[in-house]
Scaffold this active site. Structure first.
Site, PDB file in Angstrom:
ATOM      1  N   ASP A   9      -4.649  -9.431   8.427  1.00 22.88           N
ATOM      2  CA  ASP A   9      -3.281  -9.920   8.272  1.00 22.88           C
ATOM      3  C   ASP A   9      -2.459  -8.853   7.554  1.00 22.88           C
ATOM      4  OD1 ASP A   9      -1.068 -11.523   8.236  1.00 22.88           O
ATOM      5  OD2 ASP A   9      -1.833 -12.970   6.783  1.00 22.88           O
ATOM      6  N   MET A  10      -1.409  -8.391   8.227  1.00 25.72           N
ATOM      7  CA  MET A  10      -0.526  -7.408   7.603  1.00 25.72           C
ATOM      8  C   MET A  10       0.238  -8.048   6.450  1.00 25.72           C
ATOM      9  SD  MET A  10      -1.316  -4.851   9.365  1.00 25.72           S
ATOM     10  CE  MET A  10      -0.200  -3.727   8.525  1.00 25.72           C
ATOM     11  N   ASP A 103       1.272  -9.631  13.805  1.00 26.35           N
ATOM     12  CA  ASP A 103       0.692  -8.966  12.633  1.00 26.35           C
ATOM     13  C   ASP A 103      -0.593  -9.612  12.131  1.00 26.35           C
ATOM     14  OD1 ASP A 103       1.876 -11.290  11.735  1.00 26.35           O
ATOM     15  OD2 ASP A 103       2.650 -10.420   9.890  1.00 26.35           O
ATOM     16  N   GLU A 104      -1.281 -10.351  13.005  1.00 24.13           N
ATOM     17  CA  GLU A 104      -2.443 -11.111  12.541  1.00 24.13           C
ATOM     18  C   GLU A 104      -3.433 -11.279  13.693  1.00 24.13           C
ATOM     19  OE1 GLU A 104      -3.228 -15.500  10.465  1.00 24.13           O
ATOM     20  OE2 GLU A 104      -1.255 -14.981  11.286  1.00 24.13           O
TER      21      GLU A 104
END
Length: 347
Positions: A9-10, A103-104
């Site tokens: 996860d960003m 982003d995940e």
């Protein structure tokens, strides 16, 4: 053989990209989502979160909480460009990558013949080197625990949850940390005095089944470290939709229909590019007091053209009764089938 599942996860992705692109923003309360008060926060830096700013919060409220915040518009194309680089790194490790968002993702490392912690370090270091961004990583033997681990010590975190840690490691957590329990379910539990996983754990299965139906078994198992969901490479798209916050609150449906017309064209273009047709149309509205409502209609036939989507969406809208003014309108279509072309016989 136990699975090895990684959740990546960003950290504050949109805001972090903005800070990498503009070094002057580093360490400041950056809020991405728009510069107009009627917009909503897409994401914000950890410096802004200190003031109580969070995703999906109206911009005017974010400005009240963080008057010195730096408000920026969304640059989706730029974020997608960075996301592609990040997912390329994931695919260097394994083909078993399940995207959850831009982003995940989940990665199944079960058959990768390397130490999972070494893989996590490699991913974190390579993404930092190539994009300048930090990423949080969780490792465990199922999806629920891996996602929980990645959120454990953000930002730039790395956490492993092993079988021997469960269920004790879960006991102090609030019930809203359990995957599958939404706001309504959490409130229902809170109303009977259940606030922590330990309190939920002590409930008999029969009570959870009574509370949540057959889904109660999944919750019962999940807090005992059991999650049978697989990492899925291809995720079927369940719906296609568009929504926007109106320039001004209105209860005049004629003010809303031009937005529906625009949405219908965008949705139709996406469906045609993916060779899809759908038959369930949904209208979403958010009132001036921030209450969401949806109304759906299932057709007896499949559609994909702009005119058909617009017609059916307007039919739903015309049958809605507004109790107060509307600030947001959205349209989506679901229940898809892939369009097929049949070759006619010469005979």
């Amino acid at each position: 053989m136990d699975k090895v599942i990684m959740h990546v996860d960003m950290d504050a992705f949109f805001a972090s990209v903005e800070m990498v692109d503009n070094k002057k923003l580093k360490g400041k309360p950056v809020i991405v989502g728009g510069i107009f008060e009627r917009g909503v926060v897409s994401t914000c830096s950890y410096e802004a979160r200190v003031f109580g700013v969070k995703s999906a919060m109206p911009i005017y409220m974010a400005k009240a909480k963080c008057p010195n915040g730096i408000f920026l518009p969304v640059r989706y194309d730029r974020y997608k460009e960075i996301s592609n680089k990040i997912f390329d790194v994931f695919h260097e490790i394994t083909p078993f990558v399940e995207p959850l968002s831009i982003d995940e993702a989940y990665l199944d490392l079960t058959h990768v013949n390397k130490n999972p912690l070494d893989i996590a370090s490699f991913i974190k270091n390579k993404i930092k080197k190539e994009t300048g961004l930090n990423i949080s990583v969780g490792l465990s033997y199922n999806k629920f625990l891996a996602k929980l681990a990645s959120d454990w010590n953000k930002p730039n975190g790395l956490k492993v949850i092993q079988k021997s840690d469960v269920p004790e490691i879960l006991f102090p957590l609030s019930v809203d940390k359990v995957y599958g329990l939404g706001k309504k379910s959490v409130k229902k539990l809170n109303d009977i005095g259940i606030f922590t996983v330990k309190e939920l754990y002590d409930l008999p299965l029969i009570m959870l089944l009574d509370f949540f139906g057959k889904f109660g078994l999944e919750i019962y198992e999940r807090i005992r470290g059991i999650d049978k969901r697989e990492v899925t490479i291809f995720r079927e798209r369940k719906s296609i939709g568009k929504e926007t916050t109106l320039s001004n609150d209105t209860d005049d449906k004629n003010d809303i229909k031009p937005y529906i017309k625009s949405f219908s064209k965008s949705i139709s273009d996406i469906m045609k590019s993916k060779n899809l047709r759908g038959k369930n149309i949904t209208i979403k509205i958010k009132t001036a007091s921030f209450v969401n409502h949806t109304k759906s209609k299932t057709l007896s036939y499949y559609i994909c053209t702009e005119d058909d989507i617009y017609k059916e969406a307007c039919n739903i809208l015309d049958n809605l009764e507004f109790q107060e003014k509307i600030r947001l309108i959205g349209v989506s279509i679901s229940s898809f089938k892939e369009e097929t072309v049949e070759q006619m016989s010469l005979f």
